[in-house]
Scaffold this active site. Structure first.
Site, short mmCIF file in Angstrom:
data_model
loop_
_atom_site.label_atom_id
_atom_site.label_comp_id
_atom_site.label_asym_id
_atom_site.label_seq_id
_atom_site.Cartn_x
_atom_site.Cartn_y
_atom_site.Cartn_z
N ARG A 112 0.81 -1.23 0.00
CA ARG A 112 0.00 0.00 0.00
C ARG A 112 0.84 1.27 0.00
NH1 ARG A 112 -4.45 -2.25 4.23
NH2 ARG A 112 -5.65 -3.48 2.75
N LYS A 134 3.59 11.09 -12.13
CA LYS A 134 2.77 10.12 -12.85
C LYS A 134 3.51 8.79 -12.94
CE LYS A 134 -0.02 12.89 -16.06
NZ LYS A 134 -0.30 13.12 -17.50
N GLU A 176 10.68 16.14 -26.13
CA GLU A 176 10.00 16.63 -24.93
C GLU A 176 10.48 18.03 -24.57
OE1 GLU A 176 7.48 15.41 -23.46
OE2 GLU A 176 7.41 13.27 -23.88
N LYS A 218 7.99 22.43 -16.29
CA LYS A 218 7.08 21.36 -15.87
C LYS A 218 6.71 21.47 -14.41
CE LYS A 218 6.00 16.49 -16.17
NZ LYS A 218 6.30 15.18 -16.79
N GLU A 228 -3.77 16.65 -12.69
CA GLU A 228 -4.21 16.87 -14.07
C GLU A 228 -5.71 17.16 -14.19
OE1 GLU A 228 -2.32 15.09 -18.05
OE2 GLU A 228 -3.67 13.69 -17.06
N ARG A 232 -2.35 21.29 -15.96
CA ARG A 232 -1.38 20.23 -16.26
C ARG A 232 -1.69 19.54 -17.59
NH1 ARG A 232 1.38 15.79 -12.21
NH2 ARG A 232 2.57 14.73 -13.83
N ASN A 236 0.32 17.59 -22.13
CA ASN A 236 -0.01 16.54 -23.09
C ASN A 236 0.11 17.00 -24.55
OD1 ASN A 236 -0.69 14.60 -21.10
ND2 ASN A 236 -2.68 15.59 -20.82
N HIS A 239 0.92 14.54 -27.23
CA HIS A 239 0.90 13.18 -26.70
C HIS A 239 -0.34 12.37 -27.09
CE1 HIS A 239 4.34 14.48 -24.47
NE2 HIS A 239 4.44 13.33 -23.85
N HIS A 243 0.54 8.76 -28.50
CA HIS A 243 0.09 7.48 -27.96
C HIS A 243 -0.67 6.67 -29.01
CE1 HIS A 243 0.34 9.23 -23.63
NE2 HIS A 243 1.51 8.85 -24.08
N HIS A 254 8.94 6.80 -28.17
CA HIS A 254 7.97 7.74 -27.62
C HIS A 254 8.30 9.17 -28.02
CE1 HIS A 254 5.12 9.60 -24.92
NE2 HIS A 254 6.09 10.28 -24.35
#
Length: 366
Positions: A112, A134, A176, A218, A228, A232, A236, A239, A243, A254
């Site tokens: 956990r 993330k 990026e 960032k 997000e 935020r 993306n 992206h 993706h 990527h």
């Protein structure tokens, strides 16, 4: 260490990001109460950093996106159990974005939750993947569709760790950087325009400045929107289509897919009157100048099929990020039914260079 940046997380806990030396600064960055560290890394990074990694307990995982599955992550859980890792154990992901994603996800879910940090070894991970909290794994080809928001205790970015990267992998990180500059740093964008790939790769002071500038953009956004819900989403940029490309073909890394995705949305922004054509040309020019691809190897209708299944879709709409200028972007909620009209351009009106390109070679493992 220098350029230490803190993100204040839930309950006032701080996530510390620094530019420094893994050899000299890592131990000092560990929380005082940490007595046991286990490094999670991949085989290539392990070989390139044997002395450093072998000084700690460690787990070596596979390379590539195929490692970001529940089957592979179960193997990491089992190794942690066999090693007797408990909630006092501090996990460190040392590698590229795949390693940091896996480490962050495992740390967030093992018993956990245990504390963790990152030593990113690729440019893409140092300027993007390791920053912001993330952590995700893939399912049926959909990238990071299962994941968490959980900030690492520390991220130590050591530019000297980038020396073993291939040119192709280094360029993937620059995609990026381009994205970050478009979102929030016109001076960084101009810097990329003024310097060649070789200069950026070989000038340590220049590279360090680029890394620091990217991280500052960032973190400034993440500080205000860690989960997000608003600003935020700007991160993306490019992206959504990246993706979709990665879902469709295995021949783009990527970063390469992000580069193409940025160009795709820039052309769409011009057609909608959101971005001056000369600015779109400037963006596409710097992408090409850095040696990155600008054309999609996948037909647009196929891409849109995957876009409609993107994890960021909410009901019958998806959030698209459009540049308005260098340093300014807007997040636009868009009905999925409108995507064909926005992105499928009749052949007669398609600008030169918009046709699908031949697929590049298979990317090297990071």
């Amino acid at each position: 260490m220098e350029n230490v940046i803190d993100i204040v997380c839930d309950e006032g806990v701080r996530s510390r990001i620094a530019i420094g030396s893994a050899q000299q600064d890592f131990a000092a960055m560990l929380p005082e109460e940490v007595t046991r560290v286990i490094i999670i890394t991949d085989a290539k990074v392990h070989v390139n950093n044997l002395t450093f990694i072998n000084a700690y307990e460690h787990i070596v995982i596979g390379q590539g996106e195929s490692s970001k599955t529940f089957v592979k992550i179960e193997e990491v859980y089992r190794q942690l159990l066999a090693m007797g890792a408990d909630r006092s154990t501090f996990l460190v992901g040392m590698g590229g974005g795949i390693v940091t994603d896996i480490t962050g996800f495992v740390a967030s879910t093992y018993m956990r939750g245990v504390r963790f940090g990152f030593l990113p070894t690729t440019l893409l991970a140092q300027v993007d993947a390791s920053i912001g909290g993330k952590n995700g794994v893939n399912l049926d080809g959909y990238k990071n569709i299962i994941g968490t928001f959980n900030q690492p205790d520390l991220v130590l970015c050591d530019p000297d760790l980038l020396g073993s990267l291939s040119d192709r992998d280094f360029r993937a990180g620059l995609a990026e950087v381009v994205k970050t500059a478009i979102i929030g740093d016109p001076d960084l964008f101009a810097l990329l325009e003024r310097h060649t790939f070789e200069q950026i790769r070989n000038d340590k002071a220049l590279l360090r400045d680029i890394i620091v500038r990217s991280i500052r953009v960032k973190t400034a956004i993440v500080k205000h929107d860690q989960r997000e819900h608003g600003e935020r989403r700007k991160l993306n940029l490019g992206h959504t289509f990246a993706h979709a490309m990665e879902k469709s073909v295995s021949t783009l890394s990527h970063g390469e897919a992000v580069a193409v995705g940025i160009v795709v949305v820039c052309h769409a922004a011009v057609r909608q009157g959101l971005l001056p054509a000369e600015t779109a040309e400037r963006i596409e020019s710097v992408v090409r100048h850095l040696g990155l691809p600008t054309d999609s190897p996948v037909e647009m209708r196929q891409l849109l099929t995957h876009v409609r299944a993107d994890k960021k879709r909410e009901g019958a709409r998806i959030y698209l990020v459009y540049p308005h200028a260098i340093g300014a972007c807007e997040v636009v909620p868009t009905p999925t039914e409108a995507l064909d009209d926005i992105f499928i351009v009749p052949a007669a009106s398609r600008p030169a260079g918009d046709a699908p390109a031949a697929q590049p070679e298979e990317p090297a493992a990071v």
